[in-house]
Design an enzyme around this catalytic site. Structure first.
Site, PDB file in Angstrom:
ATOM      1  N   LYS A  17      -1.212  -0.081   3.166  1.00 42.12           N
ATOM      2  CA  LYS A  17      -1.800  -1.402   2.878  1.00 42.12           C
ATOM      3  C   LYS A  17      -3.305  -1.285   2.610  1.00 42.12           C
ATOM      4  CE  LYS A  17      -0.462  -3.099   6.871  1.00 42.12           C
ATOM      5  NZ  LYS A  17       0.191  -1.887   7.418  1.00 42.12           N
TER       6      LYS A  17
ATOM      7  N   ARG B 225       1.207 -11.551  10.191  1.00 44.50           N
ATOM      8  CA  ARG B 225       2.105 -10.602  10.854  1.00 44.50           C
ATOM      9  C   ARG B 225       3.172 -11.324  11.676  1.00 44.50           C
ATOM     10  NH1 ARG B 225      -1.784  -5.968  10.908  1.00 44.50           N
ATOM     11  NH2 ARG B 225      -0.763  -4.154  11.763  1.00 44.50           N
TER      12      ARG B 225
ATOM     13  N   ARG C  42      -4.439  10.275   9.651  1.00 43.63           N
ATOM     14  CA  ARG C  42      -5.368   9.315   9.028  1.00 43.63           C
ATOM     15  C   ARG C  42      -6.769   9.430   9.613  1.00 43.63           C
ATOM     16  NH1 ARG C  42      -3.874   3.026   8.754  1.00 43.63           N
ATOM     17  NH2 ARG C  42      -3.513   3.185  10.998  1.00 43.63           N
TER      18      ARG C  42
ATOM     19  N   ARG D 223      -9.010   6.301  14.495  1.00 44.72           N
ATOM     20  CA  ARG D 223      -8.790   5.110  15.307  1.00 44.72           C
ATOM     21  C   ARG D 223      -8.179   5.453  16.650  1.00 44.72           C
ATOM     22  NH1 ARG D 223      -5.807   1.049  11.323  1.00 44.72           N
ATOM     23  NH2 ARG D 223      -4.699   0.619  13.266  1.00 44.72           N
TER      24      ARG D 223
ATOM     25  N   ARG E 136       3.866  -0.020  17.485  1.00 37.74           N
ATOM     26  CA  ARG E 136       3.461  -0.820  16.318  1.00 37.74           C
ATOM     27  C   ARG E 136       4.618  -0.982  15.335  1.00 37.74           C
ATOM     28  NH1 ARG E 136      -1.499   2.820  15.392  1.00 37.74           N
ATOM     29  NH2 ARG E 136      -1.803   1.759  13.410  1.00 37.74           N
TER      30      ARG E 136
HETATM   31  P1  ADP Z   1      -2.165  -0.744  10.603  1.00 37.08           P
HETATM   32  O1  ADP Z   1      -3.114  -0.168   9.612  1.00 37.08           O
HETATM   33  O2  ADP Z   1      -1.571   0.277  11.484  1.00 37.08           O
HETATM   34  O3  ADP Z   1      -1.148  -1.641  10.008  1.00 37.08           O
HETATM   35  P2  ADP Z   1      -4.158  -2.696  11.466  1.00 37.08           P
HETATM   36  O4  ADP Z   1      -5.506  -2.095  11.297  1.00 37.08           O
HETATM   37  O5  ADP Z   1      -3.722  -3.671  10.452  1.00 37.08           O
HETATM   38  O6  ADP Z   1      -3.069  -1.541  11.629  1.00 37.08           O
HETATM   39  O7  ADP Z   1      -4.050  -3.374  12.904  1.00 37.08           O
HETATM   40  C1  ADP Z   1      -4.402  -2.665  14.076  1.00 37.08           C
HETATM   41  C2  ADP Z   1      -4.035  -3.505  15.293  1.00 37.08           C
HETATM   42  O8  ADP Z   1      -4.781  -4.737  15.260  1.00 37.08           O
HETATM   43  C3  ADP Z   1      -2.568  -3.918  15.373  1.00 37.08           C
HETATM   44  O9  ADP Z   1      -1.754  -2.938  15.996  1.00 37.08           O
HETATM   45  C4  ADP Z   1      -2.666  -5.211  16.208  1.00 37.08           C
HETATM   46  O10 ADP Z   1      -2.848  -4.916  17.584  1.00 37.08           O
HETATM   47  C5  ADP Z   1      -3.970  -5.826  15.689  1.00 37.08           C
HETATM   48  N1  ADP Z   1      -3.749  -6.733  14.533  1.00 37.08           N
HETATM   49  C6  ADP Z   1      -4.198  -6.573  13.264  1.00 37.08           C
HETATM   50  N2  ADP Z   1      -3.838  -7.604  12.480  1.00 37.08           N
HETATM   51  C7  ADP Z   1      -3.129  -8.437  13.282  1.00 37.08           C
HETATM   52  C8  ADP Z   1      -2.458  -9.680  13.069  1.00 37.08           C
HETATM   53  N3  ADP Z   1      -2.440 -10.275  11.853  1.00 37.08           N
HETATM   54  N4  ADP Z   1      -1.836 -10.257  14.132  1.00 37.08           N
HETATM   55  C9  ADP Z   1      -1.838  -9.694  15.354  1.00 37.08           C
HETATM   56  N5  ADP Z   1      -2.438  -8.510  15.627  1.00 37.08           N
HETATM   57  C10 ADP Z   1      -3.085  -7.889  14.606  1.00 37.08           C
HETATM   58  P1  ADP Z   2      -1.895   0.963   6.476  1.00 34.53           P
HETATM   59  O1  ADP Z   2      -3.156   0.198   6.149  1.00 34.53           O
HETATM   60  O2  ADP Z   2      -0.670   0.324   5.899  1.00 34.53           O
HETATM   61  O3  ADP Z   2      -1.737   1.224   7.938  1.00 34.53           O
HETATM   62  P2  ADP Z   2      -3.241   3.236   5.184  1.00 34.53           P
HETATM   63  O4  ADP Z   2      -3.584   2.744   3.828  1.00 34.53           O
HETATM   64  O5  ADP Z   2      -4.339   3.346   6.184  1.00 34.53           O
HETATM   65  O6  ADP Z   2      -2.002   2.389   5.790  1.00 34.53           O
HETATM   66  O7  ADP Z   2      -2.532   4.667   5.017  1.00 34.53           O
HETATM   67  C1  ADP Z   2      -2.139   5.424   6.161  1.00 34.53           C
HETATM   68  C2  ADP Z   2      -2.464   6.902   5.933  1.00 34.53           C
HETATM   69  O8  ADP Z   2      -1.584   7.426   4.948  1.00 34.53           O
HETATM   70  C3  ADP Z   2      -3.882   7.164   5.424  1.00 34.53           C
HETATM   71  O9  ADP Z   2      -4.318   8.388   5.981  1.00 34.53           O
HETATM   72  C4  ADP Z   2      -3.709   7.259   3.900  1.00 34.53           C
HETATM   73  O10 ADP Z   2      -4.684   8.137   3.320  1.00 34.53           O
HETATM   74  C5  ADP Z   2      -2.309   7.856   3.777  1.00 34.53           C
HETATM   75  N1  ADP Z   2      -1.541   7.317   2.644  1.00 34.53           N
HETATM   76  C6  ADP Z   2      -1.592   6.069   2.088  1.00 34.53           C
HETATM   77  N2  ADP Z   2      -0.712   5.949   1.070  1.00 34.53           N
HETATM   78  C7  ADP Z   2      -0.061   7.158   0.984  1.00 34.53           C
HETATM   79  C8  ADP Z   2       0.962   7.681   0.121  1.00 34.53           C
HETATM   80  N3  ADP Z   2       1.518   6.943  -0.847  1.00 34.53           N
HETATM   81  N4  ADP Z   2       1.357   8.957   0.329  1.00 34.53           N
HETATM   82  C9  ADP Z   2       0.823   9.722   1.315  1.00 34.53           C
HETATM   83  N5  ADP Z   2      -0.156   9.282   2.158  1.00 34.53           N
HETATM   84  C10 ADP Z   2      -0.601   8.026   1.992  1.00 34.53           C
END
Ligand code: ADP
Ligand code: ADP
Ligand code: ZN
Length: 228
Positions: A23, A98, A137, A171, A182
């Site tokens: 994302k 979410r 990551r 992180r 998660r």
């Molecule tokens: P990821 O990249 O793994 O999807 P995020 O950076 O979006 O993680 O979110 C990290 C953490 O922040 C989540 O595990 C949750 O605890 C909290 N969080 C983020 N966005 C939301 C949301 N829209 N609602 C509730 N908790 C959230």
């Molecule tokens: P999210 O925001 O959904 O949690 P991220 O964009 O942070 O996910 O991506 C998670 C990890 O995977 C990062 O280290 C990113 O560089 C890597 N990544 C993202 N897209 C891909 C892909 N299509 N193939 C392999 N690795 C990816």
């Protein structure tokens, strides 16, 4: 303006997907290409935790455990951010909504602004592979560019390709154990949104297991279609 001379509402794109789906990576590419603003509630919450605000203090333990922060806190943070002037260009929501409660709150907020969700883009991935993505990551602390040890390493070790800073960060919640929590939260609370947006006719699905740039092209086609 469209052809009729009516001003078009600023676009709203949503990226849906479990942790590690890409994302954040895809939101940054869309931001560049479409001139939209990426809004990551994860980033906003981490900033609130770092700043020690009331919301941040309430959110911290839940985030560390891989649970979802309460709707009231997240919606308030998002509403404040969306009121800032740069969001008038249109936004890409990364990690929000979410829960169905958040989706309802978003709809009310957008209706008040004369906007609506243009597309909810669901990144389809294999859960098992997300542990590897999350474990590898890291992110540039200066500009926020995301990297991966195996899949997207910087050209020069420890140095950001985009801004040249040497401040890579991991992180606290990116551990294999927390990823499982998660993923569970995603399936229990967030996956129902696929139906919610499907019923509204704005759900688009993308295979997000391939190459980052190929996925970006698929998403760009959807975004083009949804915003013109
Ligand atoms: P990821 O990249 O793994 O999807 P995020 O950076 O979006 O993680 O979110 C990290 C953490 O922040 C989540 O595990 C949750 O605890 C909290 N969080 C983020 N966005 C939301 C949301 N829209 N609602 C509730 N908790 C959230
Ligand atoms: P999210 O925001 O959904 O949690 P991220 O964009 O942070 O996910 O991506 C998670 C990890 O995977 C990062 O280290 C990113 O560089 C890597 N990544 C993202 N897209 C891909 C892909 N299509 N193939 C392999 N690795 C990816
Ligand atoms: Zn950087």
């Amino acid at each position: 303006m469209d052809g009729s001379g009516t001003p078009q509402a600023a676009p709203v794109l949503i990226l849906l997907g479990p942790p590690g789906a890409g994302k954040g990576t895809q939101a940054r590419l869309l931001e560049e290409r479409f001139g939209l603003v990426q809004l990551s509630t994860g980033d906003l919450l981490r900033a609130a935790v770092a700043a020690g605000t009331d919301a941040g203090n309430q959110a911290k333990d839940v985030m560390d455990a891989g649970g979802l922060v309460g709707d009231d806190i997240v919606v308030a943070i998002l509403r404040d951010r969306m009121a800032e002037p740069d969001c008038a260009k249109g936004v890409i929501l990364d990690g929000f909504p979410r829960t169905t409660g958040q989706a309802g709150a978003l709809d009310r907020l957008l209706t008040d602004n004369g906007q609506a969700v243009n597309a909810a883009i669901s990144l389809i991935v294999d859960d098992v592979k997300m542990v590897v993505r999350i474990s590898g990551r890291f992110t540039c602390g200066a500009c926020g560019e995301g990297y991966h040890e195996a899949f997207k390493p910087p050209k020069q070790a420890d140095t950001c390709d985009v801004c040249g800073a040497r401040d890579m960060q991991r992180r606290a919640d990116d551990t294999p154990k927390t990823v499982m929590s998660r993923l569970d939260a995603y399936h229990a609370e967030t996956a129902p949104l696929l139906r919610y947006y499907g019923d509204k006719g704005v759900l688009k699905e993308v295979d997000a297991m391939g190459d980052i740039n190929a996925i970006a092209r698929d998403i760009a086609k959807i975004a083009d279609h949804a915003t013109t």
